[in-house]
Scaffold this active site. Structure first.
Site, PDB file in Angstrom:
ATOM      1  CE1 TYR A   1      43.577  45.723  38.354  1.00  0.00           C
ATOM      2  CE2 TYR A   1      43.781  47.949  39.225  1.00  0.00           C
ATOM      3  CZ  TYR A   1      43.084  46.766  39.116  1.00  0.00           C
ATOM      4  OH  TYR A   1      41.893  46.628  39.775  1.00  0.00           O
TER       5      TYR A   1
ATOM      6  CG  HIS B   1      33.320  42.040  41.435  1.00  0.00           C
ATOM      7  ND1 HIS B   1      33.965  40.852  41.688  1.00  0.00           N
ATOM      8  CD2 HIS B   1      34.255  42.903  40.957  1.00  0.00           C
ATOM      9  CE1 HIS B   1      35.257  41.007  41.399  1.00  0.00           C
ATOM     10  NE2 HIS B   1      35.451  42.230  40.952  1.00  0.00           N
TER      11      HIS B   1
ATOM     12  CG  ASP C   1      21.712  35.851  32.343  1.00  0.00           C
ATOM     13  OD1 ASP C   1      22.040  34.925  33.114  1.00  0.00           O
ATOM     14  OD2 ASP C   1      20.771  36.633  32.583  1.00  0.00           O
TER      15      ASP C   1
ATOM     16  NE  ARG D   1      38.365  45.530  44.030  1.00  0.00           N
ATOM     17  CZ  ARG D   1      38.085  46.308  42.990  1.00  0.00           C
ATOM     18  NH1 ARG D   1      37.698  45.770  41.850  1.00  0.00           N
ATOM     19  NH2 ARG D   1      38.194  47.614  43.090  1.00  0.00           N
TER      20      ARG D   1
ATOM     21  CG  HIS E   1      39.755  38.571  37.844  1.00  0.00           C
ATOM     22  ND1 HIS E   1      38.904  39.590  37.477  1.00  0.00           N
ATOM     23  CD2 HIS E   1      39.012  37.445  37.925  1.00  0.00           C
ATOM     24  CE1 HIS E   1      37.689  39.100  37.353  1.00  0.00           C
ATOM     25  NE2 HIS E   1      37.725  37.802  37.610  1.00  0.00           N
ATOM     26  CB  ILE E   2      45.529  42.080  36.239  1.00  0.00           C
ATOM     27  CG1 ILE E   2      45.251  42.041  34.731  1.00  0.00           C
ATOM     28  CG2 ILE E   2      46.945  42.562  36.538  1.00  0.00           C
ATOM     29  CD1 ILE E   2      45.141  43.404  34.075  1.00  0.00           C
ATOM     30  CB  SER E   3      44.561  42.408  41.279  1.00  0.00           C
ATOM     31  OG  SER E   3      43.140  42.441  41.240  1.00  0.00           O
TER      32      SER E   3
END
Length: 138
Positions: free
Chosen positions: A23, A78, A85, A109, A98-100
């Protein structure tokens, strides 16, 4: 002036400390300052919570009056039908960040409950993904 909410989920308050190999070394608060400088004509708001209900409340609060939501739901990506909703229930469009690269990590994931409720997804480009998401709304 466009109003954009950046919404981060669980454990993202530990950016800069948590798994720097995955990260990075920069806190989100520091990066948020960089974003505000890069987009002086955008009203950027930031909210982080480790609690699913607080994230849902923030989506409800901003989801009819903001121009965009940039959401990194962390692990809730996830698992949370409720966040999906909430995104479906509002009119403000969202981009998932998402950073990764979640698709290069553990199999659990690879699935996101949010993706089908978002205009797009940006994954694996580090904190720069947030900048790209803001640019999308501009």
């Amino acid at each position: 002036m466009k109003k954009i909410m950046i919404l981060n989920g669980p454990n993202l308050n530990l950016l800069g400390k948590r798994e720097p190999g995955v990260y990075g070394n920069q806190s989100f608060e520091d990066y948020f300052g960089t974003l505000k400088t890069a987009f002086p004509d955008v009203e950027l708001h930031y909210f982080q919570s480790n609690h699913e209900g607080a994230m849902i409340d923030k989506i409800h609060e901003t989801g009819f009056s903001f121009d965009g939501i940039v959401i990194n739901a962390g692990g809730y990506t996830h698992t949370s039908v409720a966040l999906a909703d909430a995104l479906s229930s509002v009119t403000t469009p969202a981009v998932e960040v998402h950073i990764s690269n979640i698709h290069a990590r553990e199999a659990f994931r690879h699935h996101s409950y949010l993706t089908s409720r978002c205009k797009g997804i940006i994954a694996g480009l580090g904190l720069r993904g947030y900048e790209m998401a803001v640019r999308y709304f501009l």
